[in-house]
Scaffold this active site. Structure first.
Site, PDB file in Angstrom:
ATOM      1  N   GLN A 397       0.799  -1.215   0.000  1.00  0.00           N
ATOM      2  CA  GLN A 397       0.000   0.000   0.000  1.00  0.00           C
ATOM      3  C   GLN A 397       0.837   1.273   0.000  1.00  0.00           C
ATOM      4  O   GLN A 397       0.310   2.341  -0.307  1.00  0.00           O
ATOM      5  CB  GLN A 397      -0.923   0.018   1.233  1.00  0.00           C
ATOM      6  CG  GLN A 397      -2.041  -0.998   1.193  1.00  0.00           C
ATOM      7  CD  GLN A 397      -2.823  -1.046   2.489  1.00  0.00           C
ATOM      8  OE1 GLN A 397      -2.408  -0.475   3.504  1.00  0.00           O
ATOM      9  NE2 GLN A 397      -3.949  -1.731   2.481  1.00  0.00           N
ATOM     10  N   PRO A 402       1.236   5.942  -6.498  1.00  0.00           N
ATOM     11  CA  PRO A 402       0.385   6.136  -7.690  1.00  0.00           C
ATOM     12  C   PRO A 402      -0.409   4.895  -8.078  1.00  0.00           C
ATOM     13  O   PRO A 402      -1.606   4.983  -8.372  1.00  0.00           O
ATOM     14  CB  PRO A 402       1.402   6.531  -8.777  1.00  0.00           C
ATOM     15  CG  PRO A 402       2.526   7.156  -8.036  1.00  0.00           C
ATOM     16  CD  PRO A 402       2.622   6.386  -6.758  1.00  0.00           C
ATOM     17  N   HIS A 437       2.606  -7.884 -13.856  1.00  0.00           N
ATOM     18  CA  HIS A 437       4.000  -8.271 -13.618  1.00  0.00           C
ATOM     19  C   HIS A 437       4.441  -9.340 -14.627  1.00  0.00           C
ATOM     20  O   HIS A 437       5.537  -9.247 -15.208  1.00  0.00           O
ATOM     21  CB  HIS A 437       4.166  -8.804 -12.188  1.00  0.00           C
ATOM     22  CG  HIS A 437       4.381  -7.733 -11.171  1.00  0.00           C
ATOM     23  ND1 HIS A 437       3.359  -6.961 -10.677  1.00  0.00           N
ATOM     24  CD2 HIS A 437       5.499  -7.304 -10.539  1.00  0.00           C
ATOM     25  CE1 HIS A 437       3.835  -6.105  -9.793  1.00  0.00           C
ATOM     26  NE2 HIS A 437       5.134  -6.284  -9.683  1.00  0.00           N
TER      27      HIS A 437
END
Length: 508
Positions: A397, A402, A437
């Site tokens: 977190q 952004p 990812h």
């Protein structure tokens, strides 16, 4: 022999007895003159007695003060001879002591010395491996073919399509359904088209492909936010004006402060506004971003110097330190020698983690602050104190603000509003992050092994375990261990698979 105070007390008692006798005599019957004389005598005796009482009180006060001073002197002498008191050791948590700056400096010195030894050992074994010219080959195979740069230029088409769609929606030329379909098609092509180019164009290098796909991924998230915010503004424009005035995204004239220029929907649908958002260091769109009053040239130059310095450090340390370790790890991985694989993994963990920290500072502090200062973008909270994370959830977190803001605003909260539970919504956020990812790693390498995807999804059980069984410093240590060990493990897996898939086949 009596002291002076005792003699004074005896004299006082005698005088009081005489005065009492005199007052007793005055109580006998007498004539008027004798009564007056006796009355004056009694008054004088009373005044004398009051004076004596005051003096006696003063003497008592003096004696008590003298006793207290003597007792205090005895206590002072006792305390002077004492060398112990109730207190905790400094390293005990109950002591409340928290100034460990010297220990931190010691850790830094030891880290520098140990890495200096490793660096010297590396130089003696391999020589100087830093080659700036080789960096160019990471982006270009053919000097006359620049596919990654061409892909980045083509992304302007998707930006203009999104802007055109929003303009048509604001005028009513497109219905909400048609606009939604156009946006979906536009963003779907944004993810598939560059991936197809990276996979099919032979001159595309892995680094160039990762750069192009990273650009398209950032643009995808920005245009998704652009679509959502403009849709919210259209929904607000259909309600009463007082409800519109309460919107932060669509401020009314009541929100204009001192002549500051504010934009209201659909006045934001301009090319200037769109490209400001594209280059701004944020993924969440607003009609009116917070702006800094001016560009600070000294701050801008410092960030530019840091960018240039750290990018050189990243390239040099990768060539000099990481690549030799990775190359020496191929044989243990092929032989499945567990002990040597573990040794190589631990050797790779230190430089990999150091480079990751340098990349974090280069990107999230230097680069994003540079672009924010250049554009006078006011919100500079690109990261939080993730290094103090006691849970895995807190780390994700706070290390990339952004992305966290985008996930919270455009993905997590919409899922909650649709009735999904917090556990399902959090799992969906991790799934989305795992997809990107893997997308940014497997496609440029032209192989699909799902190591990045599984590494991200493994954060869910790890987050549950750390939050359930570990607290405080133990939780923070667990987060650091996952960062230091997890990343080099994924790097080794991908490098090994890439080596086997390409160089082993070419040798065969």
């Amino acid at each position: 022999m009596m002291d002076n105070s005792d003699a004074a007390g005896a004299s006082t008692r005698r005088r009081r007895a005489t005065s009492a006798a005199g007052r007793g005599a005055c109580l006998q019957p007498m004539n008027g003159r004798s009564a007056a004389v006796c009355q004056s005598t009694v008054t004088a005796d009373i005044n004398r007695d009051n004076g004596l009482k005051k003096r006696d009180h003063s003497l008592e006060t003096t004696r008590s003060k003298t006793k207290r001073e003597k007792k205090k002197r005895r206590n002072d002498v006792g305390e002077g001879l004492s060398c112990h008191k109730t207190q905790e050791s400094l390293l005990s948590s109950a002591s409340g002591y928290n100034n460990y700056r010297g220990i931190l400096n010691w850790c830094v010195v030891m880290l520098v010395l140990s890495n200096a030894r490793l660096f010297l050992e590396n130089l003696l074994r391999y020589g100087i491996l830093v080659d700036p010219i080789q960096v160019v080959s990471l982006f270009l195979k053919d000097p006359y073919s620049w596919p990654a740069a061409c892909l980045v230029i083509v992304c302007n088409v998707f930006i203009l399509v999104a802007l055109y769609t929003e303009r048509q929606l604001s005028k009513g030329s497109f219905s909400e359904l048609v606009g939604f379909l156009v946006h979906c098609i536009n963003m779907a092509i944004m993810l598939t088209f560059p991936a197809a180019v990276v996979l099919l164009v032979p001159s595309m290098t892995p680094v160039g492909g990762a750069f192009a796909l990273g650009t398209y991924t950032i643009l995808f998230l920005k245009l998704y936010s652009y679509k959502d915010v403009n849709m919210w503004c259209r929904e607000l424009s259909t309600v009463k004006a007082k409800k519109l005035a309460r919107s932060l995204s669509c401020p009314s004239a009541q929100h204009f402060n001192g002549g500051d220029r504010k934009v209201c929907y659909p006045g934001n649908l301009t090319i200037r506004d769109m490209y400001y958002f594209v280059f701004a260091p944020t993924l969440c769109y607003e009609l009116n971003f917070p702006r800094s009053p001016k560009i600070r040239m000294s701050f801008l130059l410092r960030r530019l110097f840091e960018m240039l310095f750290f990018i050189q450090m990243l390239v040099g340390l990768t060539q000099q330190w990481m690549i030799p370790i990775i190359q020496s790890s191929m044989k243990p991985l092929e032989d499945m020698d567990l002990s040597r694989m573990t040794e190589r993994l631990l050797r790779l963990a230190v430089p990999n983690h150091l480079l990751w920290l340098m990349f974090f500072y280069w990107f999230f502090h230097s680069s994003l602050n540079f672009s924010a200062e250049l554009l006078r973008f006011g919100d500079r909270q690109f990261y939080n104190d993730w290094w103090n994370s006691e849970t895995v959830t807190y780390f994700w977190q706070n290390w990339n603000i952004p992305v966290h803001k985008w996930c919270l605003r455009h993905f997590y909260k919409p899922l909650l509003r649709r009735g999904f539970s917090k556990i399902v919504s959090q799992s969906a956020v991790f799934f989305l992050s795992a997809f990107f990812h893997e997308y940014l790693v497997s496609v440029p390498l032209r192989m699909f092994r799902l190591w990045a995807f599984m590494g991200m999804m493994a954060q869910l059980p790890l987050a549950w375990f750390v939050s359930r069984f570990l607290r405080g410093n133990y939780g923070n240590a667990a987060v650091w261990m996952s960062l230091i060990i997890g990343q080099p493990f994924a790097v080794l897996m991908y490098v090994h698979d890439y080596y086997v898939l390409h160089y082993r086949l070419e040798a065969d």
